[in-house]
Design a protein around this motif. Structure first.
Motif, PDB file in Angstrom:
ATOM      1  N   VAL A  11       0.858  -1.191   0.000  1.00  0.00           N
ATOM      2  CA  VAL A  11       0.000   0.000   0.000  1.00  0.00           C
ATOM      3  C   VAL A  11       0.892   1.238   0.000  1.00  0.00           C
ATOM      4  N   ASP A  12       0.816   2.017  -1.071  1.00  0.00           N
ATOM      5  CA  ASP A  12       1.682   3.201  -1.194  1.00  0.00           C
ATOM      6  C   ASP A  12       1.048   4.132  -2.216  1.00  0.00           C
ATOM      7  N   ASP A  13       1.095   5.442  -1.964  1.00  0.00           N
ATOM      8  CA  ASP A  13       0.471   6.388  -2.878  1.00  0.00           C
ATOM      9  C   ASP A  13       1.411   6.829  -4.009  1.00  0.00           C
ATOM     10  N   GLU A  14       2.666   6.387  -3.977  1.00  0.00           N
ATOM     11  CA  GLU A  14       3.623   6.735  -5.021  1.00  0.00           C
ATOM     12  C   GLU A  14       3.734   5.592  -6.037  1.00  0.00           C
ATOM     13  N   PRO A  15       3.309   5.807  -7.297  1.00  0.00           N
ATOM     14  CA  PRO A  15       3.390   4.737  -8.301  1.00  0.00           C
ATOM     15  C   PRO A  15       4.794   4.169  -8.467  1.00  0.00           C
ATOM     16  N   ARG A  49      -8.925 -11.250   1.764  1.00  0.00           N
ATOM     17  CA  ARG A  49      -8.153 -11.166   3.010  1.00  0.00           C
ATOM     18  C   ARG A  49      -7.008 -12.176   3.052  1.00  0.00           C
ATOM     19  N   ASP A  50      -6.764 -12.843   1.961  1.00  0.00           N
ATOM     20  CA  ASP A  50      -5.785 -13.930   1.947  1.00  0.00           C
ATOM     21  C   ASP A  50      -4.379 -13.388   1.696  1.00  0.00           C
ATOM     22  N   PHE A  51      -3.849 -12.663   2.679  1.00  0.00           N
ATOM     23  CA  PHE A  51      -2.503 -12.111   2.575  1.00  0.00           C
ATOM     24  C   PHE A  51      -1.658 -12.600   3.747  1.00  0.00           C
ATOM     25  N   ASP A  52      -0.366 -12.753   3.477  1.00  0.00           N
ATOM     26  CA  ASP A  52       0.556 -13.181   4.519  1.00  0.00           C
ATOM     27  C   ASP A  52       1.205 -12.003   5.226  1.00  0.00           C
ATOM     28  N   THR A  53       1.267 -10.864   4.558  1.00  0.00           N
ATOM     29  CA  THR A  53       1.873  -9.667   5.131  1.00  0.00           C
ATOM     30  C   THR A  53       1.333  -8.451   4.389  1.00  0.00           C
ATOM     31  N   ILE A  54       1.226  -7.326   5.093  1.00  0.00           N
ATOM     32  CA  ILE A  54       0.834  -6.057   4.479  1.00  0.00           C
ATOM     33  C   ILE A  54       1.994  -5.082   4.636  1.00  0.00           C
ATOM     34  N   LEU A  55       2.492  -4.568   3.525  1.00  0.00           N
ATOM     35  CA  LEU A  55       3.575  -3.583   3.508  1.00  0.00           C
ATOM     36  C   LEU A  55       2.927  -2.218   3.319  1.00  0.00           C
ATOM     37  N   LEU A  56       2.969  -1.389   4.365  1.00  0.00           N
ATOM     38  CA  LEU A  56       2.097  -0.231   4.448  1.00  0.00           C
ATOM     39  C   LEU A  56       2.889   1.065   4.572  1.00  0.00           C
ATOM     40  N   ASP A  57       2.630   2.002   3.649  1.00  0.00           N
ATOM     41  CA  ASP A  57       3.239   3.333   3.749  1.00  0.00           C
ATOM     42  C   ASP A  57       2.532   4.119   4.844  1.00  0.00           C
ATOM     43  N   ARG A  58       3.278   4.927   5.559  1.00  0.00           N
ATOM     44  CA  ARG A  58       2.694   5.692   6.666  1.00  0.00           C
ATOM     45  C   ARG A  58       1.969   6.942   6.183  1.00  0.00           C
ATOM     46  N   MET A  59       2.597   7.727   5.295  1.00  0.00           N
ATOM     47  CA  MET A  59       2.038   8.995   4.847  1.00  0.00           C
ATOM     48  C   MET A  59       1.347   8.822   3.504  1.00  0.00           C
ATOM     49  N   MET A  60      -0.010   8.934   3.496  1.00  0.00           N
ATOM     50  CA  MET A  60      -0.793   8.799   2.263  1.00  0.00           C
ATOM     51  C   MET A  60      -2.027   9.690   2.364  1.00  0.00           C
ATOM     52  N   PRO A  61      -2.576  10.104   1.218  1.00  0.00           N
ATOM     53  CA  PRO A  61      -3.829  10.872   1.240  1.00  0.00           C
ATOM     54  C   PRO A  61      -5.028   9.965   1.533  1.00  0.00           C
ATOM     55  N   ARG A  62      -6.152  10.576   1.758  1.00  0.00           N
ATOM     56  CA  ARG A  62      -7.442   9.916   2.032  1.00  0.00           C
ATOM     57  C   ARG A  62      -7.403   9.122   3.342  1.00  0.00           C
ATOM     58  N   MET A  63      -6.662   8.021   3.389  1.00  0.00           N
ATOM     59  CA  MET A  63      -6.488   7.286   4.643  1.00  0.00           C
ATOM     60  C   MET A  63      -5.017   6.920   4.772  1.00  0.00           C
ATOM     61  N   MET A  84       5.375  -1.402   8.519  1.00  0.00           N
ATOM     62  CA  MET A  84       5.170   0.019   8.259  1.00  0.00           C
ATOM     63  C   MET A  84       6.411   0.584   7.575  1.00  0.00           C
ATOM     64  N   GLN A  85       6.249   1.098   6.369  1.00  0.00           N
ATOM     65  CA  GLN A  85       7.366   1.737   5.680  1.00  0.00           C
ATOM     66  C   GLN A  85       7.210   3.244   5.785  1.00  0.00           C
ATOM     67  N   THR A  86       8.290   3.909   6.164  1.00  0.00           N
ATOM     68  CA  THR A  86       8.202   5.329   6.444  1.00  0.00           C
ATOM     69  C   THR A  86       9.538   6.010   6.214  1.00  0.00           C
ATOM     70  N   ALA A  87       9.471   7.264   5.874  1.00  0.00           N
ATOM     71  CA  ALA A  87      10.684   8.077   5.777  1.00  0.00           C
ATOM     72  C   ALA A  87      10.974   8.752   7.102  1.00  0.00           C
ATOM     73  N   VAL A  88      10.083   8.590   8.057  1.00  0.00           N
ATOM     74  CA  VAL A  88      10.225   9.209   9.364  1.00  0.00           C
ATOM     75  C   VAL A  88      10.865   8.211  10.308  1.00  0.00           C
ATOM     76  N   GLY A  89      12.092   8.484  10.729  1.00  0.00           N
ATOM     77  CA  GLY A  89      12.810   7.539  11.576  1.00  0.00           C
ATOM     78  C   GLY A  89      12.841   7.926  13.034  1.00  0.00           C
ATOM     79  N   ALA A  90      12.133   8.990  13.401  1.00  0.00           N
ATOM     80  CA  ALA A  90      12.154   9.448  14.787  1.00  0.00           C
ATOM     81  C   ALA A  90      11.573   8.385  15.708  1.00  0.00           C
TER      82      ALA A  90
END
Length: 299
Positions: A11-15, A49-63, A84-90
């Motif tokens: 899940v990522d908003d950047e193509p 729902r048949d997924f083994d893992t979800i790779l999820l961007d943190r910052m996205m529009p809408r949700m 959770m994939q993110t550019a924010v490492g804090a």
């Protein structure tokens, strides 16, 4: 290499990110499904729902990623691990995600080997958890008659078999199984076989962890070492005492899952056992003995 037919939702908003992530994962055999934001991902998950893992961007529009994670953890698919994939490492951002249930993290820009190691770890955890649950359902409930016992084992396969037996002696076998498996496996690999945290990180990134375990199990330096397990059912508590023959380790940092280790492909076992499976986990001395307790509710 990934386990056969593992499916990953990215899940990522950047193509461009979707394309690169998809290429890296499909190149090694994963089936990849993509969604351009949290809303699209949630819509997809309502019927697939048949997924083994979800790779999820943190910052996205809408949700955004945190909002989707909150929905996931309140749904029937809360068991699917989220990276959770993110550019924010804090640390505070990572800590927020960990508290919400994202036990795996990937920081941008990421290296291909680290991506595959993190995804592989999440898939492996999910597959092993599902396998344990399936095997627990097939086992006879007569194990709950077990009052006490002493056991000795040496290999990871024996650790899994003992996990099934002892978990079935508990009122909630599926709850206990995941954490007990982690503690028994740790006693073999980090205890008896002397594989350090840094060693395991390197071996997982190289895809050589299983190979190294087998080499050490056959080595004259380690092959006579055993893990000893004592189980006792008391009036209000189940007590597991696990002792290995290794030199111990600095166990204190691993009781809590630190944000500093969130980007590593392992290091979650002890803290997850403590949070999800047991009412207490107490290491003793140099760290080669651990006592885990499960409280028994009054009938």
């Amino acid at each position: 290499m990934p386990q056969q037919e593992a499916r990953i939702l990215v899940v990522d908003d950047e193509p461009f990110n979707l394309e690169i992530l998809g290429e890296h994962l499909t190149d090694v055999g994963y089936e990849v499904v993509t969604a351009e934001d949290g809303e699209a991902a949630w819509s997809l998950l309502t019927h697939d729902r048949d997924f083994d893992t979800i790779l999820l961007d943190r910052m996205m529009p809408r949700m955004d990623g945190m909002a989707l994670l909150a929905r996931l953890k309140q749904s029937e698919i809360s068991h699917i691990p989220v990276i959770m994939q993110t550019a924010v490492g804090a640390a505070e951002n990572v800590r927020e995600g960990l508290a919400a249930g994202a036990y795996y993290y990937l920081i941008k820009p990421f290296q291909r080997d680290m991506l595959l190691a993190i995804v592989g770890a999440a898939v492996k955890f999910y597959r092993e958890k599902r396998q344990l649950e399936s095997q627990l359902e097939a086992q006879a409930s007569t194990y709950r008659l077990l009052e006490r016992g002493e056991f000795r084992f040496r290999t990871l396969d024996e650790a899994r078999q003992l996990t099934l037996l002892l978990s079935n002696a508990c009122p909630e076998p599926q709850r206990v199984a995941v954490g007990l498996s982690e503690l028994l496996v740790n006693a073999v690999e980090h205890g008896n076989l002397g594989i350090s945290y840094a060693d395991k990180t390197r071996l997982l990134q190289q895809g050589r962890w299983q190979e190294e375990v087998e080499v050490r199990l056959a080595s004259a330096d380690y092959r006579r070492r055993n893990v000893h397990v004592a189980f006792e059912k008391r009036v209000d508590t189940l007590v597991f005492t696990i002792t290995d023959e290794g030199e111990g380790f600095e166990w204190q940092p691993f009781l809590e899952f630190s944000p500093e280790r969130a980007f590593d492909p392992h290091g979650r076992g002890i803290s997850m056992a403590r949070m999800l499976s047991f009412d207490s986990v107490e290491y003793q001395g140099c760290g080669n003995a651990v006592i885990a307790r499960v409280l028994i509710a009054d009938d």
